[in-house]
Design an enzyme around this catalytic site. Structure first.
Site, PDB file in Angstrom:
ATOM      1  N   GLY A   3       0.459  12.595  20.815  1.00 57.90           N
ATOM      2  CA  GLY A   3      -0.719  12.139  20.074  1.00 57.90           C
ATOM      3  C   GLY A   3      -1.684  11.463  21.031  1.00 57.90           C
ATOM      4  O   GLY A   3      -1.267  10.628  21.837  1.00 57.90           O
TER       5      GLY A   3
ATOM      6  N   TYR B 175      -2.629  13.980   7.223  1.00 62.12           N
ATOM      7  CA  TYR B 175      -3.187  13.193   8.330  1.00 62.12           C
ATOM      8  C   TYR B 175      -4.663  12.900   8.056  1.00 62.12           C
ATOM      9  O   TYR B 175      -5.539  13.760   8.236  1.00 62.12           O
ATOM     10  CB  TYR B 175      -3.057  13.932   9.672  1.00 62.12           C
ATOM     11  CG  TYR B 175      -1.623  14.200  10.119  1.00 62.12           C
ATOM     12  CD1 TYR B 175      -0.541  13.571   9.512  1.00 62.12           C
ATOM     13  CD2 TYR B 175      -1.354  15.084  11.166  1.00 62.12           C
ATOM     14  CE1 TYR B 175       0.762  13.824   9.912  1.00 62.12           C
ATOM     15  CE2 TYR B 175      -0.055  15.335  11.582  1.00 62.12           C
ATOM     16  CZ  TYR B 175       0.989  14.711  10.942  1.00 62.12           C
ATOM     17  OH  TYR B 175       2.283  14.963  11.349  1.00 62.12           O
TER      18      TYR B 175
ATOM     19  N   ASP C 171      -1.071  20.701  16.479  1.00 59.52           N
ATOM     20  CA  ASP C 171      -0.292  20.409  15.270  1.00 59.52           C
ATOM     21  C   ASP C 171      -1.005  19.378  14.400  1.00 59.52           C
ATOM     22  O   ASP C 171      -1.372  18.302  14.864  1.00 59.52           O
ATOM     23  CB  ASP C 171       1.076  19.841  15.681  1.00 59.52           C
ATOM     24  CG  ASP C 171       1.911  19.468  14.468  1.00 59.52           C
ATOM     25  OD1 ASP C 171       2.470  20.387  13.832  1.00 59.52           O
ATOM     26  OD2 ASP C 171       1.993  18.264  14.138  1.00 59.52           O
TER      27      ASP C 171
ATOM     28  N   TYR D 154       8.297  15.590  17.949  1.00 60.56           N
ATOM     29  CA  TYR D 154       7.178  14.691  17.618  1.00 60.56           C
ATOM     30  C   TYR D 154       7.429  13.271  18.097  1.00 60.56           C
ATOM     31  O   TYR D 154       8.565  12.892  18.321  1.00 60.56           O
ATOM     32  CB  TYR D 154       6.784  14.772  16.146  1.00 60.56           C
ATOM     33  CG  TYR D 154       7.593  14.054  15.083  1.00 60.56           C
ATOM     34  CD1 TYR D 154       7.668  12.661  15.001  1.00 60.56           C
ATOM     35  CD2 TYR D 154       8.207  14.786  14.067  1.00 60.56           C
ATOM     36  CE1 TYR D 154       8.345  12.019  13.973  1.00 60.56           C
ATOM     37  CE2 TYR D 154       8.895  14.155  13.025  1.00 60.56           C
ATOM     38  CZ  TYR D 154       8.958  12.757  12.988  1.00 60.56           C
ATOM     39  OH  TYR D 154       9.627  12.135  11.973  1.00 60.56           O
TER      40      TYR D 154
ATOM     41  N   TRP E  31      -2.209  13.773  14.424  1.00 62.38           N
ATOM     42  CA  TRP E  31      -2.030  12.750  13.383  1.00 62.38           C
ATOM     43  C   TRP E  31      -3.024  11.592  13.600  1.00 62.38           C
ATOM     44  O   TRP E  31      -3.770  11.213  12.686  1.00 62.38           O
ATOM     45  CB  TRP E  31      -0.585  12.236  13.447  1.00 62.38           C
ATOM     46  CG  TRP E  31      -0.201  11.196  12.436  1.00 62.38           C
ATOM     47  CD1 TRP E  31      -0.828  10.949  11.236  1.00 62.38           C
ATOM     48  CD2 TRP E  31       0.901  10.287  12.513  1.00 62.38           C
ATOM     49  NE1 TRP E  31      -0.165   9.938  10.571  1.00 62.38           N
ATOM     50  CE2 TRP E  31       0.890   9.516  11.330  1.00 62.38           C
ATOM     51  CE3 TRP E  31       1.894  10.049  13.461  1.00 62.38           C
ATOM     52  CZ2 TRP E  31       1.849   8.521  11.077  1.00 62.38           C
ATOM     53  CZ3 TRP E  31       2.845   9.064  13.202  1.00 62.38           C
ATOM     54  CH2 TRP E  31       2.825   8.311  12.030  1.00 62.38           C
TER      55      TRP E  31
ATOM     56  N   GLN F 204      10.628  20.626  13.678  1.00 63.32           N
ATOM     57  CA  GLN F 204       9.829  19.530  14.249  1.00 63.32           C
ATOM     58  C   GLN F 204      10.491  18.195  13.864  1.00 63.32           C
ATOM     59  O   GLN F 204      10.325  17.697  12.774  1.00 63.32           O
ATOM     60  CB  GLN F 204       8.390  19.583  13.711  1.00 63.32           C
ATOM     61  CG  GLN F 204       7.520  18.545  14.392  1.00 63.32           C
ATOM     62  CD  GLN F 204       6.066  18.519  13.956  1.00 63.32           C
ATOM     63  OE1 GLN F 204       5.496  17.453  13.793  1.00 63.32           O
ATOM     64  NE2 GLN F 204       5.443  19.667  13.793  1.00 63.32           N
TER      65      GLN F 204
ATOM     66  N   GLN G 207      -6.512  10.184  27.769  1.00 62.75           N
ATOM     67  CA  GLN G 207      -5.067  10.062  27.512  1.00 62.75           C
ATOM     68  C   GLN G 207      -4.375  11.408  27.740  1.00 62.75           C
ATOM     69  O   GLN G 207      -3.293  11.472  28.315  1.00 62.75           O
ATOM     70  CB  GLN G 207      -4.817   9.566  26.079  1.00 62.75           C
ATOM     71  CG  GLN G 207      -5.165   8.094  25.881  1.00 62.75           C
ATOM     72  CD  GLN G 207      -4.844   7.579  24.481  1.00 62.75           C
ATOM     73  OE1 GLN G 207      -4.595   8.350  23.568  1.00 62.75           O
ATOM     74  NE2 GLN G 207      -4.881   6.273  24.320  1.00 62.75           N
TER      75      GLN G 207
HETATM   76  N1  LIG Z   1       6.422  15.931  11.321  1.00 64.13           N
HETATM   77  C1  LIG Z   1       6.315  14.633  11.200  1.00 64.13           C
HETATM   78  O1  LIG Z   1       6.820  14.012  10.249  1.00 64.13           O
HETATM   79  C2  LIG Z   1       5.561  13.883  12.266  1.00 64.13           C
HETATM   80  C3  LIG Z   1       5.644  12.487  12.339  1.00 64.13           C
HETATM   81  C4  LIG Z   1       4.964  11.861  13.380  1.00 64.13           C
HETATM   82  C5  LIG Z   1       4.230  12.609  14.298  1.00 64.13           C
HETATM   83  N2  LIG Z   1       4.158  13.958  14.164  1.00 64.13           N
HETATM   84  C6  LIG Z   1       3.378  14.805  15.120  1.00 64.13           C
HETATM   85  O2  LIG Z   1       3.588  14.349  16.449  1.00 64.13           O
HETATM   86  C7  LIG Z   1       2.344  13.954  17.041  1.00 64.13           C
HETATM   87  C8  LIG Z   1       2.538  12.825  17.999  1.00 64.13           C
HETATM   88  O3  LIG Z   1       3.120  11.734  17.346  1.00 64.13           O
HETATM   89  P1  LIG Z   1       2.628  10.249  17.541  1.00 64.13           P
HETATM   90  O4  LIG Z   1       1.156  10.215  17.393  1.00 64.13           O
HETATM   91  O5  LIG Z   1       3.513   9.389  16.729  1.00 64.13           O
HETATM   92  O6  LIG Z   1       3.045  10.000  18.983  1.00 64.13           O
HETATM   93  P2  LIG Z   1       3.186   9.739  20.460  1.00 64.13           P
HETATM   94  O7  LIG Z   1       2.694  10.881  21.221  1.00 64.13           O
HETATM   95  O8  LIG Z   1       4.580   9.308  20.607  1.00 64.13           O
HETATM   96  O9  LIG Z   1       2.214   8.472  20.654  1.00 64.13           O
HETATM   97  C9  LIG Z   1       0.848   8.651  20.533  1.00 64.13           C
HETATM   98  C10 LIG Z   1       0.082   7.357  20.726  1.00 64.13           C
HETATM   99  O10 LIG Z   1       0.331   6.800  22.011  1.00 64.13           O
HETATM  100  C11 LIG Z   1      -0.873   6.335  22.594  1.00 64.13           C
HETATM  101  N3  LIG Z   1      -1.091   7.097  23.826  1.00 64.13           N
HETATM  102  C12 LIG Z   1      -0.958   8.427  24.051  1.00 64.13           C
HETATM  103  N4  LIG Z   1      -1.218   8.741  25.316  1.00 64.13           N
HETATM  104  C13 LIG Z   1      -1.526   7.587  25.928  1.00 64.13           C
HETATM  105  C14 LIG Z   1      -1.885   7.270  27.253  1.00 64.13           C
HETATM  106  N5  LIG Z   1      -1.978   8.184  28.212  1.00 64.13           N
HETATM  107  N6  LIG Z   1      -2.140   5.952  27.549  1.00 64.13           N
HETATM  108  C15 LIG Z   1      -2.043   5.010  26.604  1.00 64.13           C
HETATM  109  N7  LIG Z   1      -1.719   5.261  25.321  1.00 64.13           N
HETATM  110  C16 LIG Z   1      -1.456   6.536  24.983  1.00 64.13           C
HETATM  111  C17 LIG Z   1      -2.003   6.577  21.589  1.00 64.13           C
HETATM  112  O11 LIG Z   1      -2.173   5.421  20.744  1.00 64.13           O
HETATM  113  P3  LIG Z   1      -3.353   4.359  20.878  1.00 64.13           P
HETATM  114  O12 LIG Z   1      -4.445   4.920  21.678  1.00 64.13           O
HETATM  115  O13 LIG Z   1      -3.699   4.030  19.474  1.00 64.13           O
HETATM  116  O14 LIG Z   1      -2.683   3.196  21.526  1.00 64.13           O
HETATM  117  C18 LIG Z   1      -1.412   7.657  20.720  1.00 64.13           C
HETATM  118  O15 LIG Z   1      -1.904   7.656  19.403  1.00 64.13           O
HETATM  119  C19 LIG Z   1       1.474  13.636  15.823  1.00 64.13           C
HETATM  120  O16 LIG Z   1       0.109  13.649  16.138  1.00 64.13           O
HETATM  121  C20 LIG Z   1       1.865  14.727  14.878  1.00 64.13           C
HETATM  122  O17 LIG Z   1       1.253  15.940  15.233  1.00 64.13           O
HETATM  123  C21 LIG Z   1       4.818  14.600  13.187  1.00 64.13           C
END
Ligand SMILES: NC(=O)c1ccc[n+]([C@@H]2O[C@H](COP(=O)([O-])OP(=O)(O)OC[C@H]3O[C@@H](n4cnc5c(N)ncnc54)[C@H](OP(=O)(O)O)[C@@H]3O)[C@@H](O)[C@H]2O)c1
Length: 313
Positions: A279, A56, A51, A203, A19, A175, A285
């Site tokens: 994400g 996105y 995914d 997610y 995403w 999901q 990361q």
């Molecule tokens: N089905 C649905 O409706 C739905 C909805 C939401 C998500 N999703 C899926 O779930 C995936 C993950 O969701 P998400 O992007 O909300 O979530 P997440 O994994 O909860 O958070 C990701 C964010 O955290 C930060 N991050 C990740 N690893 C890090 C690290 N090691 N150190 C510091 N910051 C870190 C990054 O943001 P920064 O670098 O910008 O700080 C990253 O964009 C999406 O990409 C998508 O595939 C699906």
């Protein structure tokens, strides 16, 4: 890397969530070059589950995934979605449409952007209450017969919507949002999925960054997180969450892990969990996040974490 069954697929327990790399209007990215490197690095680290979704970055995320993984297409499991459409490439133009007409348009666009002849897991992004589950599921079965998709999954479905869909098609996955800060699925939905052989593809396991511990109560988000679509990123709820995350940080230090690794590790230990979609914006990361695998906190700390983040009621 550790792998688990999702239907007859074997998926890495951490999946690549694409995403964020889609960019505007949801997220800021670090640029396509770094996004592509993060995808390739994730594959090299053993991640085989990717995914994405048409919405996105309005097609951009699918294009990046397709481009980066083209040389290894037959070694990866590509998951994308249908049923969330847009008009003028703005958040306000998003609408749910899982009708036959919409899905038949969407599938060819996704295949084209991903540069592939088949999608391994095709998920309905959000339930569309205007379209019958029968119409949606029968359309997906048609795509399966044509070989355009291998497996069917749903996202953001309630237990009742899952039960209804199961009358028409075999689903291998749900999901949902699932993290220490979002545990609504535990009571009814997870047992239903387990009973029906559906894997949980969690997610936002880091609550879109909050569980990394890098924000504080005064953080003001400048992206979609200020707009209240999913999750809690403003107001009293956010302040409460940050206070819990601060306590999680202390536990993580005792385990010699980061706060984010401890949060992802918790998700991986939950019943029914097939993979956690993390994400990332850059390769570093993901390198850090996969260290969530292969350990578990002391019994005492497991209890503390559960108590700290126990759902209300
Ligand atoms: N089905 C649905 O409706 C739905 C909805 C939401 C998500 N999703 C899926 O779930 C995936 C993950 O969701 P998400 O992007 O909300 O979530 P997440 O994994 O909860 O958070 C990701 C964010 O955290 C930060 N991050 C990740 N690893 C890090 C690290 N090691 N150190 C510091 N910051 C870190 C990054 O943001 P920064 O670098 O910008 O700080 C990253 O964009 C999406 O990409 C998508 O595939 C699906």
């Amino acid at each position: 890397m550790e792998y688990r069954k999702l239907g007859d697929l074997e998926v890495s327990v951490i999946g690549y969530g694409a995403w964020g790399i889609g960019g505007a209007p949801f997220w800021n990215t670090e640029g396509d070059k770094k996004s592509i490197t993060s995808i390739k690095k994730s594959f090299d680290l053993g991640i085989n589950f990717f995914d994405t979704a048409p919405v996105y970055g309005f097609g951009h995320s699918e294009e990046l995934i397709g481009k980066a993984l083209k040389p290894v297409r037959d070694k990866v499991i590509l998951a994308t979605k249908c049923g969330l459409r847009w008009g003028k490439e703005s958040l306000s133009s998003l609408r749910k449409d899982a009708s036959r007409k919409s899905i038949l348009e969407e599938i060819d666009q996704s295949l084209n952007r991903l540069g592939t002849d088949w999608i391994d897991l095709y998920q309905v992004h959000w339930p569309d209450v205007e379209t019958s589950q029968q119409e949606t599921m029968e359309t997906l079965l048609e795509l399966q017969e044509q070989g355009k998709i291998r497996h069917i999954g749903v996202s953001n479905y309630s237990a009742a919507q899952i039960k209804e869909s199961l009358q028409y098609a075999k689903l291998i996955s749900l999901q949902p949002e699932y993290s220490l800060l979002a545990r609504e699925i535990e009571k009814e939905t997870v047992p239903l999925c387990v009973e029906n052989g559906m894997g949980i593809v969690a997610y936002s396991p880091l609550s879109s960054g909050v569980l990394t511990g890098k924000y504080d109560k005064d953080t003001k988000f400048k992206d979609w997180r200020s707009k209240g679509i999913i999750g809690t990123f403003t107001g009293e709820g956010f302040v409460e969450n940050i206070s819990k995350v601060d306590q999680l940080k202390e536990i993580a230090v005792q385990e010699d892990k980061t706060c984010g690794q401890t949060a992802i590790n918790w998700v991986l230990r939950q019943p029914g969990l097939a993979t956690a979609l993390v994400g990332v914006k850059n390769a570093g990361q993901m390198e850090e996040n996969i260290k969530a695998i292969g350990w578990q906190p002391s019994n005492e700390n497991c209890e503390k974490i559960d108590k700290l983040f126990a759902p209300a009621g």
